[in-house]
Enzyme design. Structure first.
Site, mmCIF file in Angstrom:
data_model
loop_
_atom_site.group_PDB
_atom_site.id
_atom_site.type_symbol
_atom_site.label_atom_id
_atom_site.label_comp_id
_atom_site.label_asym_id
_atom_site.label_seq_id
_atom_site.Cartn_x
_atom_site.Cartn_y
_atom_site.Cartn_z
ATOM 1 N N ASP A 140 0.834 -1.188 0.000
ATOM 2 C CA ASP A 140 0.000 0.000 0.000
ATOM 3 C C ASP A 140 0.878 1.250 0.000
ATOM 4 O O ASP A 140 1.978 1.233 -0.546
ATOM 5 C CB ASP A 140 -0.926 -0.036 1.230
ATOM 6 N N ASP A 149 -1.698 3.063 18.165
ATOM 7 C CA ASP A 149 -2.475 1.824 18.054
ATOM 8 C C ASP A 149 -1.801 0.782 17.160
ATOM 9 O O ASP A 149 -2.270 -0.357 17.070
ATOM 10 C CB ASP A 149 -3.866 2.113 17.489
ATOM 11 N N HIS A 173 -3.845 5.937 3.441
ATOM 12 C CA HIS A 173 -4.599 4.736 3.100
ATOM 13 C C HIS A 173 -4.014 3.482 3.740
ATOM 14 O O HIS A 173 -4.738 2.672 4.336
ATOM 15 C CB HIS A 173 -4.662 4.593 1.579
ATOM 16 N N ASN A 264 -14.622 -0.293 -6.761
ATOM 17 C CA ASN A 264 -15.692 0.567 -6.263
ATOM 18 C C ASN A 264 -16.572 1.148 -7.372
ATOM 19 O O ASN A 264 -17.042 2.277 -7.271
ATOM 20 C CB ASN A 264 -15.088 1.727 -5.457
ATOM 21 N N ALA A 275 -7.890 -8.720 -8.042
ATOM 22 C CA ALA A 275 -8.942 -9.560 -7.456
ATOM 23 C C ALA A 275 -9.499 -10.561 -8.463
ATOM 24 O O ALA A 275 -9.962 -11.642 -8.093
ATOM 25 C CB ALA A 275 -10.063 -8.680 -6.909
ATOM 26 N N THR A 280 -6.246 -15.163 -6.028
ATOM 27 C CA THR A 280 -6.534 -14.254 -4.924
ATOM 28 C C THR A 280 -7.914 -14.528 -4.338
ATOM 29 O O THR A 280 -8.728 -15.247 -4.916
ATOM 30 C CB THR A 280 -6.493 -12.785 -5.397
ATOM 31 N N SER A 327 -11.517 -1.463 -0.335
ATOM 32 C CA SER A 327 -10.240 -1.502 0.391
ATOM 33 C C SER A 327 -10.478 -1.828 1.853
ATOM 34 O O SER A 327 -9.787 -2.663 2.461
ATOM 35 C CB SER A 327 -9.533 -0.137 0.313
#
Length: 387
Positions: A140, A149, A173, A264, A275, A280, A327
């Site tokens: 990414d 965190d 992202h 999207n 994908a 995958t 995502s």
């Protein structure tokens, strides 16, 4: 033949300019590729542009800048060539209701479990598994590894774009994705799906959220060498790449589980690459009321759905942000697979797909759209692998 080719490539690299573009050159024979590697090692001291030739061993090739690929036609018996376009794009967009942490509906001094993590029943499965020591690489924009965190769980990584720098996120992202997968706050902050998994930041995407195919390939190769268990790919592209498909197949054959966002565009029956590759796990997005999100691609090509609408997670400089997209759905799935693997160990991609579908929760969809799977259910998935 290999020597002539290397000299020609060197000349192209030496005169690199505005008229040059990146290409992937692949050798058809492993022997010829190895011969070429050996020659490059010998010639590097005298040919100063050769260090700019990036080897891609998983596909027996290189990435480099060329002014014209047409001259390679004389080497067509030896090599094939593919344009190395910057076509991969992250699959997310800011929600219209994006809020900073100070504006959120919970106090700064308390721990918070985002709705998606709760909806897939991850908290009720933590008594059985938290993804302990499972290695998840996030290819990414990098990760804010100093985020309170995330700093406990970021175990390493690589900056593919600038090899001498750390994989620090300059977009947000990658940090958001990492938070959903494995955020692990103590008394305040958020908790991700698999809070004891190990995160690896593979920065192949720039600050605009775009990447060259060769940089993604290099990132996957890094994952294979470092024995990563799961690769999260929350990005996509409309056109296929043979070089990328072959690299993903190598990772698949090495036992790496690759989770990829479907896109999207709100389309039925069509999803983005990677994908779309059979190696995958393709992920679609759902909403709080367990419906397929309006923006999500859908149909029989989706292996599993997960929360992806208005997802609250980590952001740059220790902050938090709300994003929507497949995502975000993909990061939930990567976390659940880590929980499964922490219980059962290595599994094939086919086995994981079957178990995810078998243990999924029913979701609602338009009558015109046929769904072969449901929304991921962490509790049922972990119970299934335990039995």
């Amino acid at each position: 033949m290999e020597r002539d080719l290397i000299y020609w490539i060197h000349d192209e690299l030496q005169y690199r300019g505005a008229d040059s573009s990146r290409h992937i050159i692949r050798f058809k024979s492993k022997r010829e590729y190895l011969n070429c590697l050996n020659l490059i090692s010998q010639l590097k001291p005298s040919l100063d542009a050769l260090p700019f030739l990036q080897p891609l061993p998983s596909i027996q090739g290189f990435s480099c800048f060329l002014r014209s690929a047409s001259e390679l036609s004389s080497y067509s018996d030896t090599v094939s060539i593919e344009e190395d376009r910057k076509q991969a794009v992250i699959h997310a967009a800011s929600s219209s209701s994006t809020r900073s942490r100070s504006q959120a509906k919970f106090r700064v001094d308390e721990q918070f479990i985002p709705w998606g993590v709760r909806q897939i029943k991850a908290p009720t499965a933590w008594a059985r598994s938290t993804g302990h020591k499972i290695k998840i690489a996030v290819i990414d924009t990098g990760v804010d590894y100093m985020h309170p965190d995330l700093q406990r769980n970021v175990a390493g990584g690589v900056n593919v774009i600038y090899r001498h720098l750390l994989p620090r996120d300059d977009n947000g992202h990658g940090t958001h994705i990492s938070g959903t997968i494995a955020a692990s706050s103590q008394r305040k902050g958020i908790v991700g799906v698999a809070p004891n998994a190990s995160l690896y930041a593979v920065k192949a995407f720039d600050h605009n959220g775009t990447a060259f195919i060769s940089d993604i390939i290099f990132g996957i190769e890094w994952c294979i060498r470092n024995r990563i268990d799961i690769i999260n790919m929350s990005f996509g592209m409309k056109n296929s790449s043979k070089a990328l498909e072959d690299t993903i197949r190598k990772a698949y054959e090495a036992g790496v589980i690759i989770v990829a966002s479907s896109g999207n565009d709100g389309r039925s029956g069509r999803i983005d690459y990677p994908a779309k590759f059979p190696y995958t796990i393709a992920v679609g997005a759902t909403t709080k009321n367990r419906k397929v999100a309006r923006f999500s691609n859908r149909g029989k090509t989706i292996d599993i759905y997960a929360p992806g609408d208005k997802i609250y997670s980590c952001w740059l400089n220790g902050k938090y942000h709300e994003l929507s997209g497949t995502s975000m759905a993909t990061s939930h799935v990567s976390g659940v697979i880590a929980m499964m693997m922490a219980v059962r160990g290595k599994m094939s991609t086919r086995t994981v797909k079957d178990l995810l579908k078998k243990s999924s929760s029913a979701i609602q969809s338009k009558r015109s759209t046929s769904l072969d799977t449901g929304e991921i259910n962490a509790l049922q998935a972990v119970r299934t692998v335990m039995s």
